[in-house]
Every structure is written in structure tokens, then in C-alpha cells.
Scaffold this motif. Structure first.
Motif, PDB file in Angstrom:
ATOM      1  N   ALA A  52       0.911  -1.224  -0.121  1.00  0.00           N
ATOM      2  CA  ALA A  52      -0.369   0.410   0.355  1.00  0.00           C
ATOM      3  C   ALA A  52       1.037   0.991   0.081  1.00  0.00           C
ATOM      4  O   ALA A  52       0.426   2.280  -0.551  1.00  0.00           O
ATOM      5  N   VAL A  53       1.959   1.174   0.633  1.00  0.00           N
ATOM      6  CA  VAL A  53       2.532   2.582   0.688  1.00  0.00           C
ATOM      7  C   VAL A  53       4.140   2.128  -0.138  1.00  0.00           C
ATOM      8  O   VAL A  53       4.322   3.082  -1.020  1.00  0.00           O
ATOM      9  N   LEU A  54       4.649   1.690   0.043  1.00  0.00           N
ATOM     10  CA  LEU A  54       6.664   0.967  -0.704  1.00  0.00           C
ATOM     11  C   LEU A  54       6.261   0.748  -1.819  1.00  0.00           C
ATOM     12  O   LEU A  54       7.178   1.422  -3.135  1.00  0.00           O
ATOM     13  N   ALA A  55       4.809   0.252  -2.711  1.00  0.00           N
ATOM     14  CA  ALA A  55       5.489   0.612  -3.896  1.00  0.00           C
ATOM     15  C   ALA A  55       4.870   1.765  -4.473  1.00  0.00           C
ATOM     16  O   ALA A  55       5.923   1.666  -5.561  1.00  0.00           O
ATOM     17  N   PRO A  56       4.198   2.006  -4.538  1.00  0.00           N
ATOM     18  CA  PRO A  56       4.123   3.673  -5.270  1.00  0.00           C
ATOM     19  C   PRO A  56       4.548   4.560  -5.099  1.00  0.00           C
ATOM     20  O   PRO A  56       5.032   5.111  -5.865  1.00  0.00           O
ATOM     21  N   VAL A  71       0.419   5.998   4.570  1.00  0.00           N
ATOM     22  CA  VAL A  71       0.558   5.709   5.975  1.00  0.00           C
ATOM     23  C   VAL A  71      -0.523   5.595   6.609  1.00  0.00           C
ATOM     24  O   VAL A  71      -1.479   4.611   7.656  1.00  0.00           O
ATOM     25  N   GLY A  72      -1.948   6.765   6.664  1.00  0.00           N
ATOM     26  CA  GLY A  72      -2.953   6.314   7.743  1.00  0.00           C
ATOM     27  C   GLY A  72      -3.930   6.126   7.363  1.00  0.00           C
ATOM     28  O   GLY A  72      -4.757   5.302   8.240  1.00  0.00           O
ATOM     29  N   ALA A  73      -3.920   5.090   5.717  1.00  0.00           N
ATOM     30  CA  ALA A  73      -4.549   4.611   5.441  1.00  0.00           C
ATOM     31  C   ALA A  73      -4.789   3.153   6.081  1.00  0.00           C
ATOM     32  O   ALA A  73      -5.257   2.190   5.982  1.00  0.00           O
ATOM     33  N   VAL A  74      -3.824   2.806   5.382  1.00  0.00           N
ATOM     34  CA  VAL A  74      -2.993   1.747   6.982  1.00  0.00           C
ATOM     35  C   VAL A  74      -4.004   1.454   8.131  1.00  0.00           C
ATOM     36  O   VAL A  74      -3.702   0.050   7.865  1.00  0.00           O
ATOM     37  N   LEU A 128      11.675  14.209  -2.506  1.00  0.00           N
ATOM     38  CA  LEU A 128      10.898  13.981  -1.148  1.00  0.00           C
ATOM     39  C   LEU A 128       9.644  13.799  -0.728  1.00  0.00           C
ATOM     40  O   LEU A 128       9.319  14.409  -1.341  1.00  0.00           O
ATOM     41  N   PHE A 129       9.068  12.649   0.416  1.00  0.00           N
ATOM     42  CA  PHE A 129       8.243  12.757  -0.303  1.00  0.00           C
ATOM     43  C   PHE A 129       7.363  12.677   1.061  1.00  0.00           C
ATOM     44  O   PHE A 129       6.539  12.934   1.892  1.00  0.00           O
TER      45      PHE A 129
END
Length: 239
Positions: A52-56, A71-74, A128-129
């Protein structure tokens, strides 16, 4: 005439890379900051995080992700509270783990001081995200922010290199046309390709990592930070 020099962040001004141990420690600290039963669910969180996070984050895409929202969605999916405050606490605690692991070396600061001493304006252009306020706080703690005249972050602009928007934003703040600027970065596609497309000269930074993937040839390559200063000196003498 050369009037400005832009730098990438990861593997240019600081060493960077995906470290599984730091990833796990960041998750542990982040979940501790969330509180409640979250720390006991670390393995579950990390498993969901990968897709959910690392892939995108690792995907080649023009638009930047909203990291705190992912992160909030996870957290919400796991029933750990996915409100903005919880996500923010997680991201801040995780960011602190990675911040300590990637110190800025003295020769990098010396390079920035050398190019500034030559009258060049200095900018940062980076994918940078993390939340921009956390990033700017880190830049300040490391002594970098005080040496910058412009900052263009994908987390603020909403687009990633090689999209021209990041380079154009920095150049606009500096009030310098592309032909009078050079970009220094390690990646051929994102840094060399993006800067070349807007009409800038490029220096591939090869002191931390050497990218031999797809992308155009840089105008020059530097295997040490001192090489950047020497290349810039030569270009300034040539006009």
C-alpha cells in the motif's frame, strides 16, 4: 555565464538507500508514537505497508504520493486509528530514525560553501515524499538550509523528477534561465534527463552511487565532491 547550481538530495548531498533494518526500526518507532495496540501489530503493518505504501513510493510516476495519507490508510485498515494526527505522529517518528542514519559529511558542506563563494546561487531539487516542514527542519539541523537560495521538493510541487516542474520552480525562485544553471544529481533518468530536458547542463554525482541505467549522458561526471568545484570553475572561465 553560469549563475546557479542545483543539487539533488539522496546519494548526492547525503548517502541514501532502502535499508530493511532502518525500515523495520522506523515502523517500530512510528507505531510506538501512534500508541495503543499499534506497537504489537508491527508485523501486520509492515506487510500491508509493502503493497500500500512502498510500491507506489518506488514506482516510476510523475505525481508524488501523499505519504502521510498512505500511512494513515494502512493504520485505518488495521483498525489502529487512521486520523491525520496519528499518521503525522507515525511519520515524524519514522523520519527521525532515517534522519540520524544519514548524516551529512563535512566535504559536502565544503562543496556548497565553495560554489557559493564563487557567487553562484544554490538550489535543492529532490524527489522527497516526507512532509515538507519535517524535511526543512532536517535541512536546517544539518546546516544545509542556510546555504540554499531555493528549494523544490516533490512533496510540495506534487510532481517528481524528471518532470520539468521541479527544475522550473527552483529556477523561477532563483530568477535564473536554464542555460545559466547546472544540476548535480546521481540518477540518469531523473536528474540528468530532467535537467537536460529543460536546457540545463548536468553533472552526474558518482561519489555515493553510480547509476548506469537508462538516461542521457551528463555534461560531466564527478567522482568526488571536489570534482564539482573544479568542473564549475572550468565552466565559469569558459563563460
Amino acid at each position: 555565464m553560469l549563475r546557479a547550481i542545483l543539487f539533488d538530495w539522496g546519494n548526492t548531498l547525503v548517502r541514501s538507500g532502502l535499508d530493511p533494518e532502518l525500515l523495520a526500526e522506523g515502523h517500530r518507532r512510528g507505531l510506538e508514537a501512534v500508541g495503543g495496540e499499534a506497537p504489537a501489530r508491527c508485523d501486520e503493518f509492515t506487510e500491508r505497508y509493502a503493497d500500500a505504501v512502498l510500491a507506489p513510493l518506488l514506482a516510476q510516476r510523475d505525481d508524488e504520493v501523499d505519504y502521510a495519507a498512505l500511512v494513515g490508510a494502512v493504520l485505518a485498515d488495521l483498525g489502529l486509528g487512521g486520523d491525520a494526527d496519528a499518521a503525522r505522529r507515525f511519520v515524524a517518528a519514522e523520519h527521525a530514525v532515517w534522519r540520524v542514519a544519514h548524516p551529512l559529511e563535512e566535504e559536502v558542506l565544503a562543496m556548497l560553501d565553495e560554489v557559493r563563494a564563487r557567487g553562484l546561487r544554490v538550489g535543492l531539487v529532490s524527489n522527497l515524499f516526507d512532509p515538507p516542514d519535517l524535511l526543512r527542519e532536517t535541512f536546517g539541523e544539518l546546516g544545509v538550509l542556510q546555504r540554499l537560495d531555493a528549494v523544490a521538493l516533490s512533496a510540495e510541487v506534487g510532481l517528481r523528477k524528471p518532470h520539468p516542474a521541479l527544475f522550473e520552480h527552483a529556477l523561477s525562485v532563483l530568477d535564473v534561465p536554464p542555460r545559466q544553471a547546472v544540476h548535480v544529481g546521481d540518477r540518469l533518468r531523473e536528474d540528468v534527463g530532467g535537467a537536460t530536458a529543460v536546457g540545463m547542463r548536468t553533472i552526474q554525482a558518482c561519489w555515493y552511487a553510480v547509476d548506469d541505467g537508462e538516461g542521457p549522458e551528463p555534461t560531466a561526471r564527478a567522482t568526488a565532491t571536489g570534482d564539482v568545484v573544479r568542473i564549475v570553475d572550468a565552466w565559469m572561465q569558459d563563460g
